[in-house]
Design a protein around this motif. Structure first.
Motif, PDB file in Angstrom:
ATOM      1  N   VAL A  76      45.538 -27.088 -13.384  1.00  0.00           N
ATOM      2  CA  VAL A  76      45.731 -26.079 -12.342  1.00  0.00           C
ATOM      3  C   VAL A  76      45.464 -26.735 -10.993  1.00  0.00           C
ATOM      4  O   VAL A  76      44.886 -27.818 -10.919  1.00  0.00           O
ATOM      5  N   VAL A  77      45.897 -26.087  -9.924  1.00  0.00           N
ATOM      6  CA  VAL A  77      45.622 -26.577  -8.570  1.00  0.00           C
ATOM      7  C   VAL A  77      44.668 -25.598  -7.909  1.00  0.00           C
ATOM      8  O   VAL A  77      44.900 -24.389  -7.904  1.00  0.00           O
ATOM      9  N   VAL A  78      43.557 -26.139  -7.375  1.00  0.00           N
ATOM     10  CA  VAL A  78      42.541 -25.329  -6.716  1.00  0.00           C
ATOM     11  C   VAL A  78      42.292 -25.926  -5.339  1.00  0.00           C
ATOM     12  O   VAL A  78      41.819 -27.059  -5.226  1.00  0.00           O
ATOM     13  N   ASP A  79      42.630 -25.192  -4.283  1.00  0.00           N
ATOM     14  CA  ASP A  79      42.420 -25.678  -2.909  1.00  0.00           C
ATOM     15  C   ASP A  79      42.951 -27.103  -2.735  1.00  0.00           C
ATOM     16  O   ASP A  79      42.252 -27.986  -2.257  1.00  0.00           O
ATOM     17  N   GLU A  80      44.186 -27.343  -3.124  1.00  0.00           N
ATOM     18  CA  GLU A  80      44.858 -28.627  -2.980  1.00  0.00           C
ATOM     19  C   GLU A  80      44.261 -29.751  -3.836  1.00  0.00           C
ATOM     20  O   GLU A  80      44.548 -30.916  -3.625  1.00  0.00           O
ATOM     21  N   CYS A  81      43.413 -29.413  -4.793  1.00  0.00           N
ATOM     22  CA  CYS A  81      42.855 -30.388  -5.725  1.00  0.00           C
ATOM     23  C   CYS A  81      43.249 -29.987  -7.146  1.00  0.00           C
ATOM     24  O   CYS A  81      43.475 -28.818  -7.427  1.00  0.00           O
ATOM     25  N   PHE A  82      43.341 -30.989  -8.030  1.00  0.00           N
ATOM     26  CA  PHE A  82      43.601 -30.685  -9.433  1.00  0.00           C
ATOM     27  C   PHE A  82      42.345 -30.134 -10.079  1.00  0.00           C
ATOM     28  O   PHE A  82      41.231 -30.512  -9.738  1.00  0.00           O
ATOM     29  N   GLY A  83      42.529 -29.254 -11.034  1.00  0.00           N
ATOM     30  CA  GLY A  83      41.444 -28.729 -11.845  1.00  0.00           C
ATOM     31  C   GLY A  83      41.950 -28.540 -13.259  1.00  0.00           C
ATOM     32  O   GLY A  83      43.131 -28.738 -13.542  1.00  0.00           O
ATOM     33  N   ILE A  84      41.066 -28.189 -14.163  1.00  0.00           N
ATOM     34  CA  ILE A  84      41.431 -27.941 -15.546  1.00  0.00           C
ATOM     35  C   ILE A  84      40.934 -26.555 -15.941  1.00  0.00           C
ATOM     36  O   ILE A  84      39.751 -26.243 -15.766  1.00  0.00           O
ATOM     37  N   LYS A  85      41.827 -25.724 -16.452  1.00  0.00           N
ATOM     38  CA  LYS A  85      41.445 -24.416 -16.975  1.00  0.00           C
ATOM     39  C   LYS A  85      41.206 -24.580 -18.477  1.00  0.00           C
ATOM     40  O   LYS A  85      42.109 -24.991 -19.210  1.00  0.00           O
ATOM     41  N   ILE A  86      39.994 -24.312 -18.932  1.00  0.00           N
ATOM     42  CA  ILE A  86      39.643 -24.446 -20.351  1.00  0.00           C
ATOM     43  C   ILE A  86      40.383 -23.363 -21.140  1.00  0.00           C
ATOM     44  O   ILE A  86      40.297 -22.182 -20.814  1.00  0.00           O
ATOM     45  N   THR A  87      41.127 -23.779 -22.164  1.00  0.00           N
ATOM     46  CA  THR A  87      41.854 -22.825 -23.006  1.00  0.00           C
ATOM     47  C   THR A  87      41.293 -22.745 -24.413  1.00  0.00           C
ATOM     48  O   THR A  87      41.499 -21.762 -25.104  1.00  0.00           O
ATOM     49  N   LYS A  88      40.591 -23.807 -24.851  1.00  0.00           N
ATOM     50  CA  LYS A  88      40.062 -23.819 -26.221  1.00  0.00           C
ATOM     51  C   LYS A  88      38.906 -24.806 -26.305  1.00  0.00           C
ATOM     52  O   LYS A  88      38.992 -25.904 -25.765  1.00  0.00           O
ATOM     53  N   LEU A  89      37.825 -24.417 -26.976  1.00  0.00           N
ATOM     54  CA  LEU A  89      36.713 -25.316 -27.229  1.00  0.00           C
ATOM     55  C   LEU A  89      36.905 -25.989 -28.587  1.00  0.00           C
ATOM     56  O   LEU A  89      37.378 -25.345 -29.531  1.00  0.00           O
ATOM     57  N   CYS A  90      36.582 -27.259 -28.682  1.00  0.00           N
ATOM     58  CA  CYS A  90      36.688 -27.978 -29.952  1.00  0.00           C
ATOM     59  C   CYS A  90      35.552 -27.561 -30.877  1.00  0.00           C
ATOM     60  O   CYS A  90      34.458 -27.238 -30.418  1.00  0.00           O
TER      61      CYS A  90
END
Length: 91
Positions: A76-90
């Motif tokens: 995902v993009v957050v304030d012009e920076c890349f981020g990661i949205k957690i979708t699944k925990l291992c």
């Protein structure tokens, strides 16, 4: 009171034990993809070279803590920076 109700209760011994590790720093890495490249091709890398990754653009990103996979997510993009949205925990 049952054991289940007292686990992690504020002020309990377990709560104090968790407090010891809460400020420990861990390295978080997001693995976008991988590919295998012959050494002759590595030596020819230059700005503008495109490496095709084995993962598809729709595949989840692997999130690692200190090199161990712990979750999957999406970029995902957050304030012009890349981020990661957690979708699944291992597991």
């Amino acid at each position: 009171m049952s054991d289940e109700a007292s686990v992690g209760a504020p002020g309990s011994a377990e709560d104090k034990n968790w407090g010891i590790i809460m400020d420990v720093q861990v390295e978080v890495t997001a693995l976008l993809g991988t590919c295998k490249v012959a050494m002759r091709d590595v030596l020819e890398l230059k700005p503008g070279t495109i490496l095709k990754l084995e993962q598809r653009a729709t595949d989840p990103i692997v999130i690692c803590l200190n090199g161990r996979a712990v979750a999957h997510g999406e970029v995902v993009v957050v304030d012009e920076c890349f981020g990661i949205k957690i979708t699944k925990l291992c597991e």
